[in-house]
Scaffold this active site. Structure first.
Site, PDB file in Angstrom:
ATOM      1  N   PRO A   1       0.803  -1.226   0.000  1.00 57.03           N
ATOM      2  CA  PRO A   1       0.000   0.000   0.000  1.00 57.03           C
ATOM      3  C   PRO A   1       0.837   1.277   0.000  1.00 57.03           C
ATOM      4  O   PRO A   1       1.868   1.375   0.671  1.00 57.03           O
ATOM      5  CB  PRO A   1      -0.827  -0.116   1.285  1.00 57.03           C
ATOM      6  N   ASN A   2       0.386   2.207  -0.823  1.00 52.93           N
ATOM      7  CA  ASN A   2       0.935   3.564  -0.918  1.00 52.93           C
ATOM      8  C   ASN A   2       2.272   3.664  -1.640  1.00 52.93           C
ATOM      9  O   ASN A   2       2.762   4.776  -1.847  1.00 52.93           O
ATOM     10  CB  ASN A   2       1.052   4.214   0.475  1.00 52.93           C
TER      11      ASN A   2
ATOM     12  N   ARG B   1       3.789  11.233  -1.560  1.00 53.31           N
ATOM     13  CA  ARG B   1       3.663  11.133  -0.105  1.00 53.31           C
ATOM     14  C   ARG B   1       5.013  11.359   0.588  1.00 53.31           C
ATOM     15  O   ARG B   1       6.040  10.849   0.156  1.00 53.31           O
ATOM     16  CB  ARG B   1       3.094   9.769   0.303  1.00 53.31           C
TER      17      ARG B   1
ATOM     18  N   TYR C   1      10.527   9.441   1.668  1.00 56.00           N
ATOM     19  CA  TYR C   1      10.580   8.476   0.578  1.00 56.00           C
ATOM     20  C   TYR C   1      11.201   9.023  -0.710  1.00 56.00           C
ATOM     21  O   TYR C   1      11.321   8.296  -1.693  1.00 56.00           O
ATOM     22  CB  TYR C   1       9.170   7.943   0.284  1.00 56.00           C
TER      23      TYR C   1
ATOM     24  N   ASN D   1       8.069  -5.221  -0.696  1.00 55.40           N
ATOM     25  CA  ASN D   1       7.929  -4.073   0.196  1.00 55.40           C
ATOM     26  C   ASN D   1       6.475  -4.082   0.654  1.00 55.40           C
ATOM     27  O   ASN D   1       5.598  -3.589  -0.057  1.00 55.40           O
ATOM     28  CB  ASN D   1       8.255  -2.769  -0.545  1.00 55.40           C
TER      29      ASN D   1
ATOM     30  N   ALA E   1       2.831  -0.685   5.020  1.00 59.35           N
ATOM     31  CA  ALA E   1       2.355  -0.755   6.409  1.00 59.35           C
ATOM     32  C   ALA E   1       1.952  -2.163   6.825  1.00 59.35           C
ATOM     33  O   ALA E   1       1.930  -2.472   8.026  1.00 59.35           O
ATOM     34  CB  ALA E   1       1.172   0.198   6.589  1.00 59.35           C
TER      35      ALA E   1
ATOM     36  N   GLU F   1      12.851  -8.735   2.032  1.00 61.86           N
ATOM     37  CA  GLU F   1      11.959  -7.646   2.429  1.00 61.86           C
ATOM     38  C   GLU F   1      12.711  -6.333   2.248  1.00 61.86           C
ATOM     39  O   GLU F   1      13.850  -6.196   2.694  1.00 61.86           O
ATOM     40  CB  GLU F   1      11.522  -7.809   3.878  1.00 61.86           C
TER      41      GLU F   1
ATOM     42  N   HIS G   1      12.611  -1.945   2.365  1.00 58.77           N
ATOM     43  CA  HIS G   1      11.964  -0.706   2.806  1.00 58.77           C
ATOM     44  C   HIS G   1      12.815   0.455   2.342  1.00 58.77           C
ATOM     45  O   HIS G   1      14.043   0.447   2.516  1.00 58.77           O
ATOM     46  CB  HIS G   1      11.802  -0.676   4.327  1.00 58.77           C
TER      47      HIS G   1
ATOM     48  N   ARG H   1      12.542   4.848  12.897  1.00 57.58           N
ATOM     49  CA  ARG H   1      11.318   5.640  12.789  1.00 57.58           C
ATOM     50  C   ARG H   1      10.403   5.366  13.981  1.00 57.58           C
ATOM     51  O   ARG H   1      10.864   4.907  15.036  1.00 57.58           O
ATOM     52  CB  ARG H   1      10.630   5.356  11.453  1.00 57.58           C
TER      53      ARG H   1
END
Length: 315
Positions: free
Chosen positions: A181-182, A189, A194, A246, A249, A270, A272, A279
């Site tokens: 998502p996103n 965003r 990012y 990725n 969330a 994985e 990111h 964070r």
């Protein structure tokens, strides 16, 4: 299921699978196994005797059972399979999971010249073997081609050319990049986190990587958990050899995606874009990382390229 570096040679009887398999075995230093011979040893009788006593349908079931067992093996092999193995749809699916599939395609006349007088081929014991060969090859053509990673017209190639082309396809990998998502909102965003490059830029980056490495890389993005799970499950059947994901969330709480990843035994990374370990507290937890082979974070979009390199080289 782990496709690994297995090679599977398919083709009509007399297409040269045995000869090519032996040459490849010597060249690559990988053992070669003939599925017909494996079945004969297990049954304690010849293929001809099995056909005569039990019929073709029974023999095809034996092939299916054997392929399922071979999928559980953790070693690398070259497999030469019977000419009619592809007739069964389930067998075609299993062959695709077992390894890179190479179809050795020949002309009917070539097969006839090689096999005339051979009484060990049950399907060719008829008045007009050439006609029977032609009919069988045509009826199986779509099945052969549909499950092949590489189709070689061997009548027009010498042995050295055949071996080189098979080596090339063996080295190529089929990878899957999944974005959650996103990720499609890159460049929109939280640019401070990012970056300013958009999603199209990321797609171009991955496309160039595929071209540079000669690999097939499919990219999938969804904002929906179920769609991501469906795509992971699809990878079990479509020959995918490595996954970059990725989860967005979903990283922090989707046990459903975690379980889907755990069911696929190909290497997984994985990724990111930001460094989630520095964070918010909730972002520092990944429920999906434990079922992946590596986690890369905080490397920006270059992290995708690092992940692909890891899948291609193991480093």
């Amino acid at each position: 299921m782990k496709k690994g570096k297995n090679l599977v040679l398919i083709g009509f009887m007399g297409s040269g699978k045995t000869s090519v398999g032996l040459k490849l075995s010597y060249r690559l230093r990988i053992p070669v196994e003939d599925t017909d011979k494996l079945i004969e040893r297990r049954e304690g009788r010849s293929i001809s005797d099995i056909f005569a006593a039990e019929g073709e349908a029974f023999f095809r079931r034996l092939e299916t059972e054997l392929l399922r067992e071979l999928l559980e093996k953790d070693y690398i092999r070259i497999y030469s399979v019977g000419g009619g193995t592809v007739v069964c749809p389930e067998n075609r699916e299993l062959l695709g999971q077992l390894g890179k599939v190479v179809y050795l395609r020949v002309r009917p006349e070539t097969v006839y010249e090689r096999l005339k007088g051979d009484t060990t081929r049950p399907l060719l014991q008829c008045e007009d073997p050439l006609r029977r060969i032609t009919e069988l090859m045509e009826s199986r053509r779509e099945a052969y081609e549909s499950c092949a990673d590489l189709v070689l017209d061997t009548d027009d190639l010498d042995m050295e050319e055949i071996l080189k082309k098979i080596e090339e396809v063996r080295e190529k990998m089929k990878l899957l990049v999944i974005n959650g998502p996103n990720i499609n909102f890159l460049g929109i965003r939280e640019k401070s986190v990012y970056g300013t490059q958009d999603y199209e830029y990321l797609l171009g980056l991955i496309k160039r990587k595929a071209e540079d490495t000669g690999s097939e890389i499919d990219v999938f993005q969804s904002n929906h958990e179920g769609a991501i799970i469906d795509r992971i499950q699809e990878a079990y059947f479509d020959g995918t050899e490595g996954i970059v994901i990725n989860p967005g969330a979903f990283t922090h709480y989707s046990y459903a995606i975690r379980d889907a990843l755990a069911s696929i035994t190909v290497p997984k990374v994985e990724i990111h874009i930001s460094d989630i370990t520095k964070r918010e507290e909730f972002r520092r937890i990944s429920v999906t990382a434990p079922v992946c082979d590596r986690q890369i974070c905080g490397q920006g979009l270059d992290g995708y390229l690092q992940a692909i390199d890891f899948l291609l080289t193991g480093k």
